[in-house]
Structure formats: C-alpha cells, structure tokens
Design an enzyme around this catalytic site. Structure first.
Site, PDB file in Angstrom:
ATOM      1  N   CYS A 133       0.821  -1.218   0.000  1.00  0.00           N
ATOM      2  CA  CYS A 133       0.000   0.000   0.000  1.00  0.00           C
ATOM      3  C   CYS A 133       0.846   1.256   0.000  1.00  0.00           C
ATOM      4  CB  CYS A 133      -0.952   0.001   1.196  1.00  0.00           C
ATOM      5  SG  CYS A 133      -2.190  -1.281   1.056  1.00  0.00           S
ATOM      6  N   HIS A 134       1.748   1.379   0.954  1.00  0.00           N
ATOM      7  CA  HIS A 134       2.520   2.612   1.049  1.00  0.00           C
ATOM      8  C   HIS A 134       4.005   2.345   1.222  1.00  0.00           C
ATOM      9  CE1 HIS A 134      -1.626   3.347   2.396  1.00  0.00           C
ATOM     10  NE2 HIS A 134      -1.535   4.315   1.537  1.00  0.00           N
ATOM     11  N   GLY A 135       4.439   1.101   0.899  1.00  0.00           N
ATOM     12  CA  GLY A 135       5.863   0.802   0.802  1.00  0.00           C
ATOM     13  C   GLY A 135       6.635   0.700   2.110  1.00  0.00           C
TER      14      GLY A 135
END
Lengths: 169, 415
Positions: A133-135
């Site tokens: 999702c956001h690394g």
C-alpha cells in the site's frame, strides 16, 4: 442589588447546569458505547492452529479476530539474520529474542502498522515482508526497517498447547 | 429578501401567506436580483443541487434492494445489477453520480477561487461550502465501502486506520469506529446508516448555503459590488433559470455518456472481487476525486505527520477568506494572482496524478514538491500577494465597460 455577591439563585443555576450536564452525559454515553466491540465479537477471542505441516521457510496465514496472523517457520539463516541486526539500526528497537520465544516460529499479526494493509511474504529490501500500500519494509523478525510504518508488526498473545498446536489469543 | 412587501393576488393566497409566508419565499426566489454578467461557471450551483437530488433518489431506491451484511452485501449488489428491474441503470447513475458530483463541486470551488467569491461579505457561504465538501467526501467514502468488494474493504481499512495516528487514544478510536478488531460486519452496518444520513445533512447545509448567498447576493465575474435591484441586475426567473437549465442539460449529456458508454471507467476492477481480509490488492487507490489528498498523505514519510498534512490540506481551505489578503475579488483585475491560480490548478491535478501512481522514485519526488507548493500557495503566496500585487483599475459598474467601451477589461470578463 449587589453585583459581586453570590446568592441562592446563583447556586441553584450552577447546581442545575451541573446536574443537567451529568444527565446529558449519561444519555449520550450508551449511544457512543454501542459502537464499541459487542459481546459476540469479544467472544471470538482465541484460535487454535495446527502447524505440524508447515515446512521451514514457509508462512501460513490464519484469521484471528478478523485479522490475518502470520505463522512463519523460519530457517536457521533467517533466524541468524534477524538476531544479527544491531538495535541502533531499528526504528522501533526490539530484540528478535523478545519477538520469537521459540526462534523457529514467528507468530505475529499480519497487519502493517501504517494503515492496516496485509504485507506480502518474502518481499522487500530486508527479505521479510513488504507492504504494497505505502511501501513499508519489514525484516525476517517483522520489524519495521524502511517506510512510513511507525512500529514493528504486533506480536499477539499466543502459546504452544503442544509441539504442533499454537493457541492465539 | 426583496425590499418590497409581497401581497398575493388571490384571496386564498393571501389567507395562506398570512399564516405561512411560503408565497413570499417563492416570490423572493423568482424576483431575486442577479448580476447580469454571470457566465457559465456560475451554473454549477444549480447543477450541484441536481446532483444531490439525483444521489438521494437513486440511493433511496438502491436501499430497497441492498442488504447491509458482510455475507450478503456483495451478492445483493450483483442482484441489483442482474435481477432488479433497471437496477443496473439506477446503480450506475448512483456510482457515476458521485464522480459527477465531485466534478461539479471542483469546478464550483475553483470558480470561487478565480473570482474571489469567498471574500467579504461571503465568508460564511464559503465555510458552509467547505463543510458540505467534507461531508461529501465522508459520504462518498462510506458509499464506496457498501458493495463490500476488495477496494471497499481495504479502502475502509486504510482510511479508518488514519485515526490510529492520533497519539494515545488512536487505537481505541479505531476499534470504536470498527465495532471490532478489524473492518467487519459491524463496520458495514454503521457505514450504511451514516451513508444514508449524510446526504440529508448536506441538504440542510445547502439550504443554509443558499440562504447565506441571498443576503449579499451573487458575486460576479468582475467581482465588484452590485446595487440591487438596478440596471446591473436581472431577475432570477426566467433569465438565470433558463441559463442554468441549459447548462444542466449539457452536464447531463456528459453524465449520460459515463452511465451508458463507460460506467466502470472511473471505478476499479478490484471492487468486483468480494472483500477478503487475508489479501490486500497489490495497488490500492481511492476514487479519483480523493487522489490529491491521498498523494499528500503518502508524500510525508511519517504516519502522524502524513495524516496531519492531509487534513490540513482540506482545512486550510476554510481559512482562505483570511489568507487571501487582497481586497480585489476577481482574478480578472489581478494579473499575478491569475497566474498563481492556474499554477495551483496544475499543482492539484499533478497531485491527483501522482496519487494514482505507486509511491516511489520520481512519483514520490513530484508528490513532495507538489505538496510543498500546495501549502506555499495558501500560506505564503496568497497572504503576501495581497500587499505586493499591482491590481488593475476596477470599473464603476457592470454596465460601465460595455457602455463606454473601456479597455479596462480583458476579454474573458465580457463573456
């Protein structure tokens, strides 16, 4: 009429407001608290898992309280890698020994501590988990190494009922 | 309210109006003096009212067939699509309707920004508008959760987890929002209840928005105060009504194109997969209208600060009437502001684009620069510009430049 002196009427006003506030609070609280987890949700508190068929290096995912729990049987290399990390290099310092009582088995809630996605196994820069999702990158102990997540993945309360069964919760 | 006292002609009308002055209100609305130079950017208020009514009507009918339960929701949506008479049409109008609603609201907001409609004495109209906009985002987010697809589930998980960034009480709040330890059936049922409630809150605020508008009257492309009623104004009915109706027709054409020819182009294929709490889709993105804020959230590498930046990006809009220090409303007479306006628009579109892309490499860099510029525009450029900018002379009235052939105006204000 004196300006400053408090009289019986002031007392009555204050007492009425105070009682009114308590009454309003007493009415609002049930309306707020009904949104908290109910008795049936709380009743599903523990899950037993048979892990006898899990091969070294493999991870199984089980559902506990609606959340995925990763149960990873770690290889000796993964254990030594997790234990070799210096605490200064960690964003949320925690020893691997404290996260996996039995070093071969890592049991943790498979939820990224950033915004709740499920990280992918055996991915990312630290060969542990990677959240798409956001690394956020996690190591083989599930500790946050890189990315926006603030803390390591959570270790739930669990115990080995016998050599092949884990009870979570 | 109009200056003259309205007296109904019929005896019954007079009897009724003395008891409930509905006819006085109707008369006020039809006679309402409107600046005669309003251009088509001013038709989006009416278009937005149409969007709200369309969402309420289609939403009400969908609710007759939809079942808010984690085990049945996904199936009931497919049931609507396949079995219910015209169910596919009603659902596609509703799902594309939210995109059309946001398209119109963004045009409406940027029109206000270009012509300075938020400035004194219209600050309250603007703030009510921002509250409506925030409620629209909440309604759209909760509505997107209802089909209980993969994007529904994981969108709900990510957005509710934003609250976990709050120190100390964050986790408790998230559990309270969920009604459990993850997004599950209790979350779905409460989202359905709130999704049903919010449109009516918006409806109430729209009434206040219009009420507050009718106190000073409309701003206009030149942005100067208009004496009303005067030769600078025309009555709302029939002049503005017919113009709004024509614009609405054009808008409905675009709307119909999406509904009939590409009803899923604005959606996401993953949402046709039923929610699975064990697997997160590899690339999760919100609906297009939330992307700029999503890009701001992801551009900050710290959880709490990311959430703070995202919320600030929305809340800074509410302070706009005081951040913009210029007394001149319309960008037509503000040569520098006009350029910064277009840069901001490009900046927001850029944020939307990178918000849809993976948060890595060049995209992340662009997102960070664009986020920085967004706040720079509102917190530095606008306050300073009001003092530094050399504005052009304002005409004395709307009629003056037309009658005297003055060259004070650039072309676009004469539309």
């Amino acid at each position: 009429m004196s300006d400053k002196k408090t009289n019986r009427r002031d007392f009555l006003f204050t007492a009425t407001y105070a009682l009114g506030a308590v009454g309003v609070g007493a009415v609002i609280w049930p309306l707020v608290d009904q949104m908290n987890p109910d008795a049936s949700v709380k009743a599903l508190a523990s899950t037993e898992v048979d892990v006898s068929s899990v091969q070294p290096g493999k991870t199984i995912t089980v559902l506990w309280r609606g959340k995925p729990v990763f149960i990873k049987r770690r290889t000796p290399e993964e254990i030594s890698e997790a234990r070799a990390v210096k605490l200064e290099d960690l964003k949320d310092p925690q020893k691997d020994e404290d996260r996996a009582k039995n070093p071969e088995w890592l049991v943790m809630v498979g939820v990224c501590t950033h915004l709740g996605c499920v990280p992918l196994n055996d991915k990312g820069d630290y060969k542990g988990w990677f959240c798409p999702c956001h690394g956020s990158h996690y190591d083989t102990s599930g500790r946050i190494r890189k990315g926006p997540a603030p803390t390591n993945m959570e270790i739930p309360k669990y115990e080995f009922v016998n050599s092949s069964t884990i009870k979570i919760g | 309210m109009s200056d003259h006292e309205y007296i109904p002609k019929s005896k019954f009308g007079k009897w009724f109006n003395d008891r409930l002055p509905l006819l006085t209100l109707t008369n006020h609305l039809t006679d309402y003096p409107t600046p005669k130079n309003l251009n088509y950017w001013w038709t989006f208020g009416g278009i937005l009212t149409f969007c709200l009514i369309a969402q309420i009507v289609t939403g009400l009918t969908l609710a007759m067939h939809y079942i808010a339960h984690a085990d049945l929701a996904f199936e009931s949506v497919e049931h609507i699509m396949r079995d219910v008479n015209y169910g596919w049409l009603i659902r596609y109008i509703h799902s594309n309707g939210s995109s059309m609603f946001f398209l119109a609201v963004y045009i409406h907001i940027f029109r206000s920004m270009f012509y300075g409609s938020y400035k004194s004495p219209r600050e309250i109209i603007w703030i009510i508008g921002i509250i409506i906009y925030v409620l629209m985002m909440a309604a759209a987010f909760m509505g997107y959760v209802l089909p209980w697809g993969q994007m529904s589930f994981w969108g709900a998980t990510v957005i509710t987890n934003l609250f976990s960034a709050i120190p100390l009480v964050g986790e408790g709040i998230v559990t309270w929002l969920w009604g459990g330890y993850s997004v599950d059936n209790p979350t779905l049922t409460r989202f359905f209840a709130l999704h049903y409630l919010i449109p009516f809150l918006i409806l109430g605020l729209v009434v206040l928005h219009i009420w507050a508008l009718h106190i000073p009257g409309n701003n206009n492309p030149i942005g100067i105060d208009v004496k009303k009623p005067s030769k600078d104004t025309i009555p709302f009915h029939p002049y503005i009504v017919i113009k709004d109706a024509f614009a609405l027709l054009m808008f409905v054409l675009v709307f119909a194109f999406f509904v009939f020819y590409s009803p899923n182009i604005l959606g996401h294929a993953d949402n046709y997969i039923e929610a699975n709490p064990l697997v997160t889709p590899t690339h999760i993105v919100p609906e297009w209208y939330l992307l700029p804020f999503y890009a701001i959230l992801r551009s900050i590498p710290d959880k709490l600060m990311g959430v703070v930046a995202m919320l600030s990006a929305i809340l800074v809009l509410a302070a706009l009437p005081w951040l913009d220090t210029s007394k001149i409303r319309s960008a037509v007479f503000r040569p520098l502001y006009k350029q910064f306006f277009w840069i901001l628009l490009i900046d927001v579109i850029t944020l939307g684009y990178v918000g849809a892309m993976p948060a890595e490499g060049l995209y992340l860099l662009v997102a960070r620069v664009a986020t920085g510029y967004y706040f720079l525009h509102f917190l530095v450029i606008l306050p300073v510009l009001g003092f530094k900018e050399r504005t052009m002379p304002l005409p004395l009235s709307i009629s003056e430049p037309v009658l005297s052939g003055s060259t004070n105006l650039s072309k676009e204000s004469l539309n």
